[in-house]
Write an enzyme that holds these catalytic residues in place. Structure first.
Site, short mmCIF file in Angstrom:
data_model
loop_
_atom_site.label_atom_id
_atom_site.label_comp_id
_atom_site.label_asym_id
_atom_site.label_seq_id
_atom_site.Cartn_x
_atom_site.Cartn_y
_atom_site.Cartn_z
N TRP A 146 0.83 -1.20 0.00
CA TRP A 146 0.00 0.00 0.00
C TRP A 146 0.87 1.26 0.00
O TRP A 146 0.58 2.22 -0.72
CB TRP A 146 -0.92 -0.01 1.23
CG TRP A 146 -1.81 1.20 1.30
CD1 TRP A 146 -3.03 1.35 0.70
CD2 TRP A 146 -1.54 2.43 1.98
NE1 TRP A 146 -3.55 2.60 0.99
CE2 TRP A 146 -2.65 3.28 1.77
CE3 TRP A 146 -0.48 2.90 2.76
CZ2 TRP A 146 -2.72 4.57 2.30
CZ3 TRP A 146 -0.54 4.18 3.28
CH2 TRP A 146 -1.65 5.00 3.05
N ASP A 173 -6.56 -3.01 -1.42
CA ASP A 173 -6.65 -3.24 0.02
C ASP A 173 -6.93 -1.97 0.81
O ASP A 173 -7.02 -2.00 2.04
CB ASP A 173 -5.34 -3.87 0.53
CG ASP A 173 -5.12 -5.26 -0.05
OD1 ASP A 173 -6.10 -6.03 -0.12
OD2 ASP A 173 -3.99 -5.58 -0.43
N ASP A 174 -7.06 -0.86 0.11
CA ASP A 174 -7.33 0.42 0.78
C ASP A 174 -8.80 0.49 1.17
O ASP A 174 -9.69 0.33 0.32
CB ASP A 174 -6.96 1.57 -0.16
CG ASP A 174 -7.14 2.93 0.49
OD1 ASP A 174 -6.13 3.45 0.99
OD2 ASP A 174 -8.27 3.45 0.51
N TYR A 175 -9.07 0.75 2.46
CA TYR A 175 -10.46 0.76 2.92
C TYR A 175 -11.26 1.87 2.25
O TYR A 175 -12.44 1.70 1.92
CB TYR A 175 -10.53 0.92 4.44
CG TYR A 175 -11.95 0.92 4.96
CD1 TYR A 175 -12.68 -0.26 5.04
CD2 TYR A 175 -12.57 2.12 5.31
CE1 TYR A 175 -14.00 -0.26 5.48
CE2 TYR A 175 -13.89 2.14 5.76
CZ TYR A 175 -14.60 0.94 5.84
OH TYR A 175 -15.91 0.94 6.27
N GLY A 176 -10.63 3.03 2.04
CA GLY A 176 -11.34 4.14 1.41
C GLY A 176 -11.77 3.80 -0.01
O GLY A 176 -12.87 4.18 -0.44
#
Length: 396
Positions: A326, A345-348
């Protein structure tokens, strides 16, 4: 005559870490980045074995600042920088002095430069002199082309690619290009990217309409080490807290314009001082590992990274303690301006996807990857719009 120099300095620029050596009469040599920093240093010391690393005199420091500004895309006049040409053959000196009269954004051929010297028919000799130019950029041999406007050769690392890059930087200055605008910093056409996304995905097109124009800004860096060091400090902290700690870390070291934090500085300082600036034990170890690998030449330079594929960069940089995929993806997007990065994999990103596609929960990784295939080769732009969708939903 044997070349001599009193001192030398390595310094960070937008194209990588350059080297400069100086003598009694001014700058004795300027070394463009080699593939790795130790090789840049070795090239300088091969030419000037008696030179010692140190702080340059004020006039040389001003030259360094002007070089950094030029390579950052700013208008910068280097024609008055004093050069120590005691070791330069007389004909070469005449060629170099004539080349320095070519303004940024303009070019001459080898034959035209020979004619300016009153040496018609000496194009080959002019080319040979420029091929041995020890003052790259200060003597702008990149502005001299082969017959017919062909690019011709370039002896610095990167060859013709480096020459074209220097010409592109100066061409933008000559046109008055607004280098601070978002589009001028990107490595792709943002209008074409948005048009592609609209055509490939109706749901994403609605997000684009709601958010408005693409306005992602690129935070250029003078060195890969500096960018990764900042990323390590910022991990798991609010922006304000991280900025405070990073400022404290940088304040531990003497700073000259154009240089910034270096691996050697990090390796020399004590753990106590770094911890005192606010670094956790884990971040201290990560920063030292980054510094060691950079100093040993295990990591690519900024100049080398520009010629690498995204996945190759991720593979090389994630070898550093504390640097994950990331972190490198953020560097690819916001430091290098790469067009096709999708941090799955970035939650946003996942939250923005749920908002855009009206789903109750963020998608699984494979679902995001599958939908993201539609957005190639502009997944960076799609990612930016998904982040903005989250901001809008929060009312930011």
């Amino acid at each position: 005559m044997t070349a001599t120099a009193h001192g030398f300095l390595l310094f960070d620029t937008a194209i990588g870490r350059c080297g400069i050596a100086w003598g009694e009469r001014g700058v004795a040599a300027l070394q463009l980045p080699e593939a790795r920093e130790p090789e840049t240093r070795a090239r300088l010391l091969q030419r000037f074995p008696g030179a010692r690393a140190g702080a340059p005199p004020p006039d040389v420091q001003r030259a360094v600042d002007a070089i950094v500004a030029l390579l950052r895309g700013e208008a910068s006049d280097l024609s008055a920088v004093a050069l120590d040409m005691d070791h330069v053959p007389p004909f070469h000196r005449r060629v170099y002095e004539a080349a320095r009269t070519i303004p940024p954004g303009a070019t001459l051929t080898y034959g035209e430069l020979a004619a300016r010297l009153g040496a018609v028919g000496s194009a080959r000799a002019v080319g040979q002199a420029l091929g041995r130019n020890p003052f790259a950029i200060l003597v702008p041999c990149h502005r001299v082309l082969a017959a017919g406007g062909k690019v011709g050769g370039f002896s610095a690392n990167g060859g013709i690619t480096t020459k074209l890059r220097l010409l592109a930087i100066e061409s933008g200055q000559a046109r008055g290009a607004p280098t601070a605008e978002p589009s001028s910093e990107l490595g792709f056409d943002p209008d074409a990217a948005v048009e592609h996304l609209r055509a490939s995905d109706a749901a994403l097109a609605r997000v684009i309409d709601a958010v408005g124009p693409f306005a992602m800004r690129i935070d250029r860096t003078s060195s890969l080490f500096l960018a990764l060091a900042e990323s390590i400090v910022y991990q798991q902290l609010t922006g304000k807290a991280a900025a405070t700690i990073f400022a404290r870390v940088r304040a531990l070291f003497p700073y000259r314009a154009g240089e910034g934090l270096t691996p050697a500085q990090v390796l020399r300082i004590s753990d106590e001082k770094l911890r005192g600036a606010g670094l956790s034990r884990a971040k201290l170890l990560a920063l030292r590992d980054l510094a060691r690998r950079t100093e040993d030449g295990e990591l690519p330079t900024l100049a080398e990274v520009h010629g690498m594929e995204d996945e190759a960069i991720i593979e090389r940089l994630t070898r550093v303690r504390g640097i994950g995929r990331w972190t490198v993806e953020m560097l690819l997007m916001f430091r290098l301006g790469r067009p096709d990065v999708l941090p799955v994999d970035d939650y946003g990103i996942r939250k923005g996807f749920a908002i855009a596609f009206k789903r109750p929960e963020p998608p699984a990784r494979q679902d995001l990857e599958k939908r993201g295939a539609r957005w190639k080769p502009y997944r960076t732009v799609a990612s930016w719009y998904l982040w903005r969708a989250v901001d809008q939903a929060r009312g930011d």
